[in-house]
Enzyme design. Structure first.
Site, short mmCIF file in Angstrom:
data_model
loop_
_atom_site.label_atom_id
_atom_site.label_comp_id
_atom_site.label_asym_id
_atom_site.label_seq_id
_atom_site.Cartn_x
_atom_site.Cartn_y
_atom_site.Cartn_z
N CYS A 91 -22.01 11.67 -20.53
CA CYS A 91 -22.76 10.70 -21.33
C CYS A 91 -22.95 11.24 -22.75
O CYS A 91 -22.49 10.64 -23.72
CB CYS A 91 -24.11 10.41 -20.68
SG CYS A 91 -23.98 9.61 -19.08
N ARG A 141 -15.68 22.26 -41.67
CA ARG A 141 -16.07 20.92 -41.23
C ARG A 141 -15.44 20.60 -39.87
O ARG A 141 -15.29 19.45 -39.49
CB ARG A 141 -15.64 19.89 -42.28
CG ARG A 141 -16.37 20.05 -43.62
CD ARG A 141 -15.99 18.96 -44.60
NE ARG A 141 -14.63 19.11 -45.08
CZ ARG A 141 -14.28 19.84 -46.16
NH1 ARG A 141 -15.22 20.50 -46.84
NH2 ARG A 141 -13.03 19.91 -46.55
N ARG A 142 -15.08 21.68 -39.14
CA ARG A 142 -14.41 21.53 -37.84
C ARG A 142 -15.21 22.17 -36.71
O ARG A 142 -14.66 22.46 -35.65
CB ARG A 142 -13.03 22.17 -37.90
CG ARG A 142 -12.14 21.62 -38.99
CD ARG A 142 -10.85 22.40 -39.09
NE ARG A 142 -9.97 21.87 -40.12
CZ ARG A 142 -8.77 22.38 -40.43
NH1 ARG A 142 -8.34 23.46 -39.78
NH2 ARG A 142 -8.04 21.83 -41.37
N ASN A 172 -32.47 14.10 -23.59
CA ASN A 172 -31.32 14.55 -24.37
C ASN A 172 -31.72 15.00 -25.77
O ASN A 172 -31.20 16.00 -26.29
CB ASN A 172 -30.28 13.44 -24.47
CG ASN A 172 -29.64 13.10 -23.15
OD1 ASN A 172 -29.48 11.93 -22.81
ND2 ASN A 172 -29.27 14.09 -22.35
N HIS A 212 -29.55 1.47 -23.46
CA HIS A 212 -29.93 0.40 -22.55
C HIS A 212 -31.19 0.70 -21.75
O HIS A 212 -31.59 1.85 -21.58
CB HIS A 212 -28.78 0.09 -21.58
CG HIS A 212 -28.28 1.30 -20.85
ND1 HIS A 212 -27.21 2.05 -21.32
CD2 HIS A 212 -28.69 1.90 -19.70
CE1 HIS A 212 -26.99 3.06 -20.48
NE2 HIS A 212 -27.88 2.99 -19.48
N TYR A 254 -32.75 -0.42 -17.95
CA TYR A 254 -32.44 -1.05 -16.67
C TYR A 254 -33.48 -2.10 -16.31
O TYR A 254 -34.65 -1.99 -16.69
CB TYR A 254 -32.36 0.00 -15.57
CG TYR A 254 -31.05 0.75 -15.55
CD1 TYR A 254 -29.91 0.19 -14.97
CD2 TYR A 254 -30.93 2.01 -16.12
CE1 TYR A 254 -28.70 0.85 -14.95
CE2 TYR A 254 -29.72 2.69 -16.12
CZ TYR A 254 -28.61 2.11 -15.53
OH TYR A 254 -27.40 2.78 -15.52
N SER A 288 -23.42 6.57 -23.66
CA SER A 288 -24.33 5.77 -22.86
C SER A 288 -25.65 6.49 -22.74
O SER A 288 -25.68 7.69 -22.53
CB SER A 288 -23.72 5.55 -21.47
OG SER A 288 -24.63 4.94 -20.58
#
Length: 276
Positions: free
Chosen positions: A157, A137-138, A188, A218, A220, A178
């Site tokens: 990010c 679990r590492r 991503n 977010h 912009y 972010s």
């Protein structure tokens, strides 16, 4: 119907309808003309993508798949922090005269530590544990090294991946501090879905679920008209990800090892401004 589209639409609508604006606060990002780049945001968005069901890429707008994979390989395989090793110009604004982005991203993955089993960098430790310690679990990586933040041209990010083997299936959690929803969200998601597939294939596992945890999701201010246009586009079926099955070594994958079959998407005429 693409579930990635459905999640993206729901996220963006939630941000626009229920989000919090930062217009009353000083902000770091600036537009090209020097104006402050303000955002409306939601805190703590969590999305789940089952890679057994479909490959999570948007169809309501195009995601540049080959460029996504190229950047992924630049960070995780080449472990580079120099834009001259990258085949796109997405990092140019953060590079110095030598092409370096500082001690960020690939630089952090390349740092080695000594374990009882030997010396590994972060990527090779994941590869070792997936084969030899799948119940661990590492199995995780972390790019947010506080000691080196002052020498990074941009703080990471997408900063952490946690891998978990359940039976014959590899799942992963991507943690992101972010996320610029218009320019980077699906970029991503597609990247780390590919990464999960890569690690699974070379470890004799199946790629399962990618969980994407975003602290600050977010939009912009200057992106809102473009987002509203995109959200009105029709949702098309998700494409199929095809991976070269002959690749058994993580470092032998190339951009050409991956292809999308039947990727249909709505064109986007508007140029998306990027806040720096």
């Amino acid at each position: 119907m693409s579930k990635a589209d459905e999640l993206f639409i729901a996220n963006c609508k939630d941000i626009m309808e229920n989000g919090v604006w930062d217009t009353d606060l000083p902000v770091r990002p600036r537009w090209e003309d020097g104006a402050p780049a303000h955002t409306v945001k939601k805190f703590g968005i969590v999305n789940r993508y089952n890679l057994q069901e479909e490959f999570p890429i948007l169809t309501i707008r195009r995601t540049a798949f080959r460029s996504c994979v190229d950047e992924l390989l630049w960070i995780w395989q080449k472990k580079s922090n120099n834009v001259r090793d990258l085949n796109s110009h997405i990092w140019d604004s953060w590079a110095d005269e030598s092409g370096s982005i500082g001690k960020a991203y690939g630089y952090q993955l390349a740092q080695k530590s000594v374990y009882k089993e030997g010396e590994f960098d972060q990527v090779d430790r994941v590869l070792y544990d997936l084969k030899h310690n799948p119940a661990s679990r590492r199995i995780m990586t972390n790019l947010y090294n506080f000691r080196d933040l002052h020498e990074m041209n941009l703080y990471p990010c997408a900063y952490s991946m946690t891998f978990n083997v359940s039976g014959d299936t590899l799942n992963g959690i991507l943690n992101q501090r972010s996320n610029d929803m218009l320019t980077a969200n699906n970029w991503n998601v597609a990247q780390y879905a590919v990464l999960l597939v890569m690690f699974a294939q070379v470890s004799g596992l199946k790629a399962g679920e990618l969980v994407h945890v975003i602290a600050d999701a977010h939009l912009y201010d200057r992106h809102l008209p473009i987002v509203k246009e995109i959200l009105g586009n029709p949702i098309k079926p998700a494409p199929k990800l095809v991976v070269d099955p002959s690749v058994k070594n993580f470092y032998e994958f190339t951009v050409d090892s991956f292809a999308l079959e039947n990727y249909e998407y709505s064109p986007l005429a508007a140029k998306i401004p990027v806040a720096i």
